[in-house]
Design a protein around this motif. Structure first.
Motif: not given
Length: 71
Positions: A13-17, A28-34
């Motif tokens: 995974a490069e990013e998370y939804e 719905l939010d997107c990001g790479t961490d918490i």
């Protein structure tokens, strides 16, 4: 009140939804961490969270939903 949502990283995974639902409203939010949500949790209700990873090849499956009740 604050909710801090964390998960174990997926290998590719490069990013998370993050899908966040309360009172039949979806966020719905997107990001790479918490993800951190404040203020929105002040009202008693049930909140549902789920997350999946994304990369250049597509999206992964949603994890099992996490349900939190706030009184």
């Amino acid at each position: 009140m604050m909710a801090l949502i964390e998960w174990d990283p997926a290998d590719r995974a490069e990013e998370y939804e993050l899908a966040f639902t309360y009172n039949s409203c979806d966020i719905l939010d997107c990001g790479t961490d918490i993800f951190k949500y404040e203020d929105i949790l002040d009202t008693p209700r049930t909140y549902t969270y789920k997350v999946h990873g994304t990369n250049d090849f597509g999206v992964g499956e949603w994890n099992e939903e996490l349900v939190i009740g706030v009184e």
